[in-house]
Write a protein that holds these residues in place. Structure first.
Motif, mmCIF file in Angstrom:
data_model
loop_
_atom_site.group_PDB
_atom_site.id
_atom_site.type_symbol
_atom_site.label_atom_id
_atom_site.label_comp_id
_atom_site.label_asym_id
_atom_site.label_seq_id
_atom_site.Cartn_x
_atom_site.Cartn_y
_atom_site.Cartn_z
ATOM 1 N N ARG A 361 0.841 -1.205 0.000
ATOM 2 C CA ARG A 361 0.000 0.000 0.000
ATOM 3 C C ARG A 361 0.876 1.256 0.000
ATOM 4 O O ARG A 361 0.845 2.055 0.936
ATOM 5 N N PRO A 362 1.673 1.447 -1.047
ATOM 6 C CA PRO A 362 2.529 2.639 -1.088
ATOM 7 C C PRO A 362 1.734 3.925 -1.264
ATOM 8 O O PRO A 362 2.222 5.009 -0.947
ATOM 9 N N TYR A 363 0.509 3.794 -1.795
ATOM 10 C CA TYR A 363 -0.294 4.986 -2.079
ATOM 11 C C TYR A 363 -0.741 5.715 -0.823
ATOM 12 O O TYR A 363 -1.250 6.836 -0.899
ATOM 13 N N ILE A 364 -0.580 5.131 0.362
ATOM 14 C CA ILE A 364 -0.964 5.826 1.597
ATOM 15 C C ILE A 364 -0.128 7.092 1.769
ATOM 16 O O ILE A 364 -0.553 8.053 2.424
ATOM 17 N N GLY A 365 1.065 7.101 1.159
ATOM 18 C CA GLY A 365 1.907 8.295 1.258
ATOM 19 C C GLY A 365 1.254 9.540 0.694
ATOM 20 O O GLY A 365 1.573 10.658 1.106
ATOM 21 N N SER A 445 -6.232 19.305 -3.708
ATOM 22 C CA SER A 445 -6.808 17.967 -3.873
ATOM 23 C C SER A 445 -6.969 17.613 -5.340
ATOM 24 O O SER A 445 -6.605 16.514 -5.772
ATOM 25 N N LEU A 446 -7.515 18.544 -6.107
ATOM 26 C CA LEU A 446 -7.766 18.268 -7.527
ATOM 27 C C LEU A 446 -6.470 18.067 -8.296
ATOM 28 O O LEU A 446 -6.329 17.100 -9.061
ATOM 29 N N PHE A 447 -5.513 18.962 -8.095
ATOM 30 C CA PHE A 447 -4.253 18.833 -8.826
ATOM 31 C C PHE A 447 -3.435 17.649 -8.317
ATOM 32 O O PHE A 447 -2.694 17.036 -9.084
ATOM 33 N N GLY A 448 -3.560 17.340 -7.027
ATOM 34 C CA GLY A 448 -2.882 16.157 -6.507
ATOM 35 C C GLY A 448 -3.411 14.888 -7.136
ATOM 36 O O GLY A 448 -2.645 14.011 -7.555
ATOM 37 N N ALA A 449 -4.744 14.774 -7.223
ATOM 38 C CA ALA A 449 -5.348 13.596 -7.855
ATOM 39 C C ALA A 449 -4.975 13.531 -9.334
ATOM 40 O O ALA A 449 -4.696 12.448 -9.872
ATOM 41 N N TRP A 463 0.185 0.452 -11.004
ATOM 42 C CA TRP A 463 -0.730 0.021 -9.955
ATOM 43 C C TRP A 463 -1.908 -0.706 -10.563
ATOM 44 O O TRP A 463 -2.265 -0.506 -11.717
ATOM 45 N N LYS A 464 -2.534 -1.515 -9.755
ATOM 46 C CA LYS A 464 -3.779 -2.125 -10.178
ATOM 47 C C LYS A 464 -4.868 -1.061 -10.207
ATOM 48 O O LYS A 464 -4.717 0.032 -9.676
ATOM 49 N N GLU A 465 -5.976 -1.401 -10.831
ATOM 50 C CA GLU A 465 -7.062 -0.416 -10.940
ATOM 51 C C GLU A 465 -7.542 0.017 -9.563
ATOM 52 O O GLU A 465 -7.778 1.201 -9.305
ATOM 53 N N VAL A 466 -7.683 -0.944 -8.652
ATOM 54 C CA VAL A 466 -8.153 -0.612 -7.304
ATOM 55 C C VAL A 466 -7.118 0.248 -6.587
ATOM 56 O O VAL A 466 -7.464 1.228 -5.900
ATOM 57 N N ASP A 467 -5.836 -0.088 -6.740
ATOM 58 C CA ASP A 467 -4.782 0.701 -6.103
ATOM 59 C C ASP A 467 -4.759 2.126 -6.641
ATOM 60 O O ASP A 467 -4.531 3.081 -5.890
ATOM 61 N N THR A 468 -4.985 2.285 -7.938
ATOM 62 C CA THR A 468 -5.020 3.622 -8.526
ATOM 63 C C THR A 468 -6.164 4.439 -7.941
ATOM 64 O O THR A 468 -6.015 5.630 -7.636
ATOM 65 N N LEU A 469 -7.304 3.810 -7.755
ATOM 66 C CA LEU A 469 -8.446 4.507 -7.149
ATOM 67 C C LEU A 469 -8.128 4.911 -5.711
ATOM 68 O O LEU A 469 -8.463 6.019 -5.277
ATOM 69 N N TYR A 470 -7.465 4.016 -4.984
ATOM 70 C CA TYR A 470 -7.057 4.359 -3.620
ATOM 71 C C TYR A 470 -6.079 5.537 -3.630
ATOM 72 O O TYR A 470 -6.187 6.455 -2.799
#
Length: 750
Positions: A361-365, A445-449, A463-470
């Motif tokens: 879960r690297p996306y938590i960063g 938030s918008l530019f970060g996403a 990333w997997k699709e679910v990971d990208t959404l996370y």
């Protein structure tokens, strides 16, 4: 007075007055910032080492400082995977139908030879038929070896297995074979071939199982003669052999592939490697030593590298502050301490996110409110400093939030932090309301996403699709958390460090503030004068790069002290006698100069920030009250006595302007009062008057303690002229040629 002036050198204010301008304190803060960098980066860049001995008990729990390969567990997993590999078999078609055909052909030829007796034929068949079967197998193996069609191990396995399962034809069959006629053999051939082909098309590991089916197939065949049926049955059983053999080489290759395909087993970062009190066995000691977790040999290179990196970051910030030349940041130690706190808060937020991160879960960063530092620096200190600090935050984030084991910096998080930090600065550096911070957070938030989505596409869907959404969700939430934290921290910094942010200034400019309401209701003339001074000073300050908003708000409060004795000031004297006409000049002077001191006391009582109080106290500096001085001289002359006073007794107590903002407000205050005293001012009068006011203050050394330059004073003069003519347009008389309409001018030219 000049001795009180803090001199500037290379962007820093040097003074012996207080800790805020102490050089020792300043460099101590930078050392503290370097220590902060070192402590925050050391867990990621310095390997942990333990002082333990073999065959002793561990005094502490040892956790993995990073993702470490577990070779022992990997080897065990590989062996388990190899054990689960099923034996590999190979199907080898021997074309046994050709063997049965050749046997029947030989029988046909020999039976037709009448020179050989029946008994001799029986003997020949007894020897020759089994031998032909053996030779057929030997020839097949030999040809396969020569062509390398099959491995040696496989051919050996084939020979061994067929030999073990050799079929022995009963003796009575050899006696019956010589009785067969050519017609019988013609009928027997297709039946025998069909049975052999049919049975050998199956995978046969045990020939006996296949041979058991022969009798049934012969019984349903077209053969009617009993002898022919019995001979076909026995010959078919002889030629049917195993065709499915254990392939040792293929099995070993599959085991090798299974071992190679077994993923490396890792000890995850933070996972317990050695429990407290656990015995350090030689095997465990060797494992710790192989992963460089023991303090057997001293290696100072990582520490040296980290120290140099920290020095580079700290010195870079120090150099930027010294030579950036920004005017909005006053570089005192109070602000430097605030900068250190901002870095600490930002680093702690990164560390908290890194604590929740895992390889899976690297996306938590992306949840870390990394833009909080840039946003605070932009609003509390200086925008150019905020842009530079954003680069440092990006470097720190690329190290702290990095989950990759083979790199020191993670470009993904570094680039993400740089983008959201710049967006945060752009969205909030001119924030005038608290709601602007929330809007800025939404922008982050918008530019970060969007940045996360772009990086995902550029990485080829790493990333997997679910990971990208996370990742998108966490980056969006991180921007909102940033806004909430900044809104909560702004009052703390404003109050603790006396920072006058744009948000605070806008709040103080609200006419409903008790002091401004008091000023409006009790001294409407002074209120109007203050508003006009605010407009003039704001324009002039922005023209020279000073804080225009501070000048405008400071102007609103600069004459608040006049509310104590409102009618002693001309702007509040409507249809009434001037009270100064009936009192001593010295008393008048005391009343006039007291408004600056009274204003400071009132501002302190209402807890207004120091920059506002400084403007109220310094906007007159130590200027000279000409009118009352000359009035006092006339009175002394009329009395026929020598004056018991000097010019210094008729000056404001000061201090002189310590900042550009105080100086600009003082000039605008004099200009507005002078213009208001003119009945029908002309452009030339205004120009002359503004230049005279500025020159008078310059000659009186009122700007000696602030950093206004001659060039900036010229800019102030020009800006005030333009602003005054814009504000008092209807009162200013223009020369005749300037007042002619364009149409008329065109007609004259024509």
């Amino acid at each position: 007075m000049a001795s009180k002036q803090p001199s500037k050198l290379s962007g820093f204010v040097y003074s012996n007055h207080g800790w805020k301008y102490s050089a020792i304190t300043r460099y101590t803060l930078f050392v503290l910032l370097g220590i902060l960098f070192y402590v925050s980066l050391s867990p990621d860049l310095l390997p942990k080492r333990y002082d333990i001995k073999e065959n002793t008990y561990s005094a502490k729990e040892i956790t993995a400082p990073m993702k470490i390969p577990d070779n022992k567990a990997t080897l065990k997993a590989q062996e388990e995977a190899a054990e689960q590999v099923q034996p590999k078999y190979k199907i080898i078609p021997t074309r046994s139908e050709n063997l049965v055909t050749s046997l029947l052909d030989r029988i046909d030829r020999l039976n037709q030879d009448d020179s050989i007796s029946q008994s001799d034929k029986t003997g020949i068949y007894r020897e020759e038929i089994p031998q032909r079967a053996r030779d057929f197998l030997l020839n097949f193996v030999s040809s396969s070896r020569s062509t390398n069609a099959y491995s040696e191990h496989l051919l050996d396995e084939m020979q061994s297995k067929i030999k073990e399962q050799t079929y022995v034809i009963p003796e009575e069959t050899f006696i019956k074979i010589p009785r067969l006629t050519s017609q019988d053999i013609i009928e027997m051939k297709p039946v025998a071939r069909e049975i052999v082909i049919r049975l050998m098309n199956d995978q046969i590991s045990d020939a006996q199982t296949a041979r058991a089916k022969v009798a049934e197939l012969v019984s349903v065949s077209s053969l009617t003669q009993r002898t022919a049926r019995e001979v076909v049955q026995e010959l078919t059983r002889l030629v049917i052999t195993s065709n499915k053999f254990y392939d040792e080489d293929a099995t070993k290759e599959a085991e090798v592939q299974a071992r190679e395909n077994t993923p490396q087993v890792f000890i995850e970062q933070g996972e317990v490697m050695v429990k407290k009190g656990e015995l350090i066995t030689p095997e465990l000691y060797k494992f710790l030593d192989e992963n460089k977790l023991l303090r057997n040999e001293v290696n100072y290179l990582p520490q040296l590298g980290l120290l140099l990196l920290v020095a580079m970051l700290t010195f870079g910030l120090l150099t930027f502050i010294r030579y950036s030349g920004t005017s909005g940041f006053k570089y005192n130690n109070s602000q430097l301490l605030m900068l250190v706190l901002v870095f600490a808060i930002t680093i702690v937020s990164m560390r908290l996110a890194a604590y929740l991160q895992t390889d899976a879960r690297p996306y938590i960063g992306f949840l870390a409110p990394v833009a909080i530092g840039s946003m605070l620096v932009a609003m509390l200190l200086d925008i150019s400093l905020a842009y530079f600090c954003s680069i440092l935050f990006a470097i720190l984030a690329s190290i702290i939030l990095n989950v990759q084991q083979n790199t020191i910096f993670d470009f993904t998080f570094g680039f993400f932090v740089l983008i959201v930090s710049y967006v945060a600065i752009f969205a909030t550096h001119r924030a005038g309301q608290r709601s602007t911070l929330l809007k800025g957070g939404i922008m982050v938030s918008l530019f970060g996403a969007l940045t996360v989505f772009i990086l995902s596409l550029l990485n080829g869907g790493v990333w997997k699709e679910v990971d990208t959404l996370y990742a998108l969700g966490f980056s969006f939430a991180g921007g909102l958390i940033t806004a909430v934290l900044v809104i909560g921290l702004m009052p703390f910094f404003e109050t603790t460090f006396g920072i006058l942010s744009a948000l605070k200034l806008v709040e103080l400019s609200n006419p409903n503030h008790p002091l401004l309401r008091k000023l409006l209701t009790e001294t409407p003339g002074t209120y109007h004068h203050s508003v006009m001074v605010g407009n003039l000073s704001e324009a002039a300050a922005e023209a020279i790069g000073a804080d225009g908003l501070l000048c405008r708000v400071g102007s609103y409060y600069h004459d608040i002290g006049k509310t104590k004795r409102p009618f002693y000031f001309i702007e509040n004297q409507n249809d009434m006698e001037n009270p100064h006409d009936s009192i001593e000049p010295k008393l008048s002077k005391s009343i006039i100069v007291a408004h600056a001191r009274d204003g400071v006391e009132m501002l302190k009582e209402y807890k207004l920030p120091k920059p506002i109080r400084d403007i109220a106290e310094q906007h007159h500096g130590t200027t000279f009250l000409h009118y009352f001085y000359h009035k006092a001289l006339r009175l002394a002359e009329d009395k026929g006595c020598e004056p018991d006073f000097t010019e210094e007794d008729f000056r404001y107590p000061g201090p002189k302007a310590q900042s550009k903002e105080s100086a600009v407000v003082g000039i605008a205050d004099s200009v507005e009062a002078a213009v208001r005293s003119l009945r029908k001012p002309t452009v030339s009068q205004i120009e002359t008057m503004i230049e005279k006011i500025i020159k008078s203050r310059l000659d009186d050394h009122q700007f000696d303690e602030c950093d206004l330059t001659i060039k900036e004073l010229d800019t102030v003069s020009r800006t005030l002229k333009e602003t005054v003519m814009g504000i008092f347009h209807s009162r200013i008389e223009y020369p005749e040629d300037m007042r002619k309409p364009k149409k008329e001018e065109g007609a004259v030219k024509e």
